[in-house]
Write a protein that holds these residues in place. Structure first.
Motif, PDB file in Angstrom:
ATOM      1  N   UNK A 106       0.908  -1.165  -0.196  1.00  0.00           N
ATOM      2  CA  UNK A 106      -0.321   0.395   0.250  1.00  0.00           C
ATOM      3  C   UNK A 106       0.768   1.600   0.076  1.00  0.00           C
ATOM      4  N   UNK A 107       2.415   0.905   0.346  1.00  0.00           N
ATOM      5  CA  UNK A 107       3.234   2.284   0.448  1.00  0.00           C
ATOM      6  C   UNK A 107       3.702   2.427  -1.453  1.00  0.00           C
ATOM      7  N   UNK A 108       3.150   1.686  -1.739  1.00  0.00           N
ATOM      8  CA  UNK A 108       3.706   1.846  -3.584  1.00  0.00           C
ATOM      9  C   UNK A 108       2.534   3.151  -4.055  1.00  0.00           C
ATOM     10  N   UNK A 109       2.788   4.079  -4.778  1.00  0.00           N
ATOM     11  CA  UNK A 109       1.960   5.441  -4.727  1.00  0.00           C
ATOM     12  C   UNK A 109       1.150   4.587  -5.887  1.00  0.00           C
ATOM     13  N   UNK A 110       1.693   3.789  -7.073  1.00  0.00           N
ATOM     14  CA  UNK A 110       0.964   3.311  -8.415  1.00  0.00           C
ATOM     15  C   UNK A 110       0.043   2.022  -7.551  1.00  0.00           C
ATOM     16  N   UNK A 111      -0.044   1.331  -6.368  1.00  0.00           N
ATOM     17  CA  UNK A 111      -1.190   0.542  -6.113  1.00  0.00           C
ATOM     18  C   UNK A 111      -2.258   1.633  -5.335  1.00  0.00           C
ATOM     19  N   UNK A 112      -0.844   2.887  -4.898  1.00  0.00           N
ATOM     20  CA  UNK A 112      -2.396   3.417  -3.267  1.00  0.00           C
ATOM     21  C   UNK A 112      -3.587   3.848  -5.002  1.00  0.00           C
ATOM     22  N   UNK A 113      -2.680   4.873  -5.383  1.00  0.00           N
ATOM     23  CA  UNK A 113      -3.004   5.612  -7.165  1.00  0.00           C
ATOM     24  C   UNK A 113      -5.123   4.698  -7.281  1.00  0.00           C
ATOM     25  N   UNK A 114      -3.689   3.358  -7.992  1.00  0.00           N
ATOM     26  CA  UNK A 114      -5.177   2.316  -8.202  1.00  0.00           C
ATOM     27  C   UNK A 114      -6.764   2.479  -7.229  1.00  0.00           C
ATOM     28  N   UNK A 115      -5.615   2.082  -5.600  1.00  0.00           N
ATOM     29  CA  UNK A 115      -6.911   2.456  -5.041  1.00  0.00           C
ATOM     30  C   UNK A 115      -7.878   3.324  -4.588  1.00  0.00           C
ATOM     31  N   UNK A 116      -7.159   4.572  -4.414  1.00  0.00           N
ATOM     32  CA  UNK A 116      -7.967   5.393  -4.321  1.00  0.00           C
ATOM     33  C   UNK A 116      -8.992   6.146  -5.441  1.00  0.00           C
ATOM     34  N   UNK A 117      -8.407   5.593  -7.005  1.00  0.00           N
ATOM     35  CA  UNK A 117      -9.309   5.924  -7.807  1.00  0.00           C
ATOM     36  C   UNK A 117     -10.608   4.969  -7.771  1.00  0.00           C
ATOM     37  N   UNK A 157     -12.352   4.039  -5.256  1.00  0.00           N
ATOM     38  CA  UNK A 157     -13.426   4.785  -5.080  1.00  0.00           C
ATOM     39  C   UNK A 157     -14.223   5.563  -5.471  1.00  0.00           C
ATOM     40  N   UNK A 158     -13.373   6.148  -7.003  1.00  0.00           N
ATOM     41  CA  UNK A 158     -15.282   7.262  -7.250  1.00  0.00           C
ATOM     42  C   UNK A 158     -15.565   6.483  -8.452  1.00  0.00           C
ATOM     43  N   UNK A 159     -15.327   5.592  -8.804  1.00  0.00           N
ATOM     44  CA  UNK A 159     -15.983   4.456  -9.972  1.00  0.00           C
ATOM     45  C   UNK A 159     -17.338   4.812  -9.517  1.00  0.00           C
ATOM     46  N   UNK A 160     -17.691   5.056 -11.132  1.00  0.00           N
ATOM     47  CA  UNK A 160     -19.066   5.217 -11.089  1.00  0.00           C
ATOM     48  C   UNK A 160     -19.799   3.725 -11.716  1.00  0.00           C
ATOM     49  N   UNK A 161     -20.476   2.838 -10.717  1.00  0.00           N
ATOM     50  CA  UNK A 161     -20.695   1.707 -11.190  1.00  0.00           C
ATOM     51  C   UNK A 161     -21.769   0.945 -10.669  1.00  0.00           C
ATOM     52  N   UNK A 162     -22.926   1.606 -11.419  1.00  0.00           N
ATOM     53  CA  UNK A 162     -24.633   1.858 -10.418  1.00  0.00           C
ATOM     54  C   UNK A 162     -24.915   0.340 -10.699  1.00  0.00           C
ATOM     55  N   UNK A 163     -24.490  -0.376 -12.071  1.00  0.00           N
ATOM     56  CA  UNK A 163     -25.896  -1.387 -12.233  1.00  0.00           C
ATOM     57  C   UNK A 163     -24.928  -2.349 -12.298  1.00  0.00           C
ATOM     58  N   UNK A 164     -23.586  -2.947 -12.262  1.00  0.00           N
ATOM     59  CA  UNK A 164     -22.742  -3.775 -12.391  1.00  0.00           C
ATOM     60  C   UNK A 164     -22.467  -3.902 -10.862  1.00  0.00           C
ATOM     61  N   UNK A 165     -22.259  -3.068 -10.241  1.00  0.00           N
ATOM     62  CA  UNK A 165     -21.317  -3.122  -8.258  1.00  0.00           C
ATOM     63  C   UNK A 165     -19.791  -2.839  -8.541  1.00  0.00           C
ATOM     64  N   UNK A 166     -19.604  -3.395 -10.256  1.00  0.00           N
ATOM     65  CA  UNK A 166     -18.706  -3.519  -9.641  1.00  0.00           C
ATOM     66  C   UNK A 166     -16.836  -2.210 -10.146  1.00  0.00           C
TER      67      UNK A 166
END
Length: 143
Positions: free
Chosen positions: A5-16, A18-27
């Motif tokens: 989780x200290x890896x900036x690339x992993x942190x960026x993928x995890x953070x973004x 959280x902003x996904x818009x997936x109301x239909x698949x919920x994935x």
């Protein structure tokens, strides 16, 4: 905090993710890539009512990179799924990654907590790929 989780690339993928818009698949899926000049770009999946006409996380990250002038992916992290099953790029995204990445591109798949579940090269995910040099004598992204 884990080393992963200290890896900036992993942190960026995890953070973004959280902003996904997936109301239909919920994935929800997030992706972060580093291009050859070191800049990091991220994207999340964005669905719409004309499902499945949405945007994948990897495609969003690639579009952000290209819009900023980047042309070569050095590494990518995809965050989705759960702690038991990694979220691998779909077939279309594998082809998009091939357009801007070499067959030895490292693709890390992490769970929503940022733990690495699977690491593959693009060649392992898309063997015998059809890429830019298949159509052109030279690589179109190298000028």
């Amino acid at each position: 905090m884990t080393a992963e989780s200290a890896d900036p690339l992993i942190a960026a993928a995890v953070a973004v993710r959280e902003r996904a818009y997936a109301p239909y698949s919920r994935f929800a899926v997030g992706a972060a890539l580093r291009c050859d000049d070191g800049r990091v770009f991220s994207g999340c999946n964005v669905e719409n009512a004309a499902y499945p006409e949405g945007i994948c996380a990897e495609g969003g990250a690639i579009a952000a990179m290209v819009a900023a002038g980047g042309r070569r992916i050095h590494e990518i992290v995809v965050c989705g799924g759960n702690e038991a099953a990694p979220c691998t790029p779909c077939g279309g995204c594998r082809q998009k990654l091939r357009e801007f990445g070499e067959p030895d591109l490292s693709v890390r798949m992490v769970d929503p907590a940022g733990r690495v579940l699977l690491v593959r090269t693009l060649a392992e995910l898309l063997p015998d790929s059809f890429g830019p040099t298949t159509l052109l004598q030279t690589d179109p992204v190298v000028k």
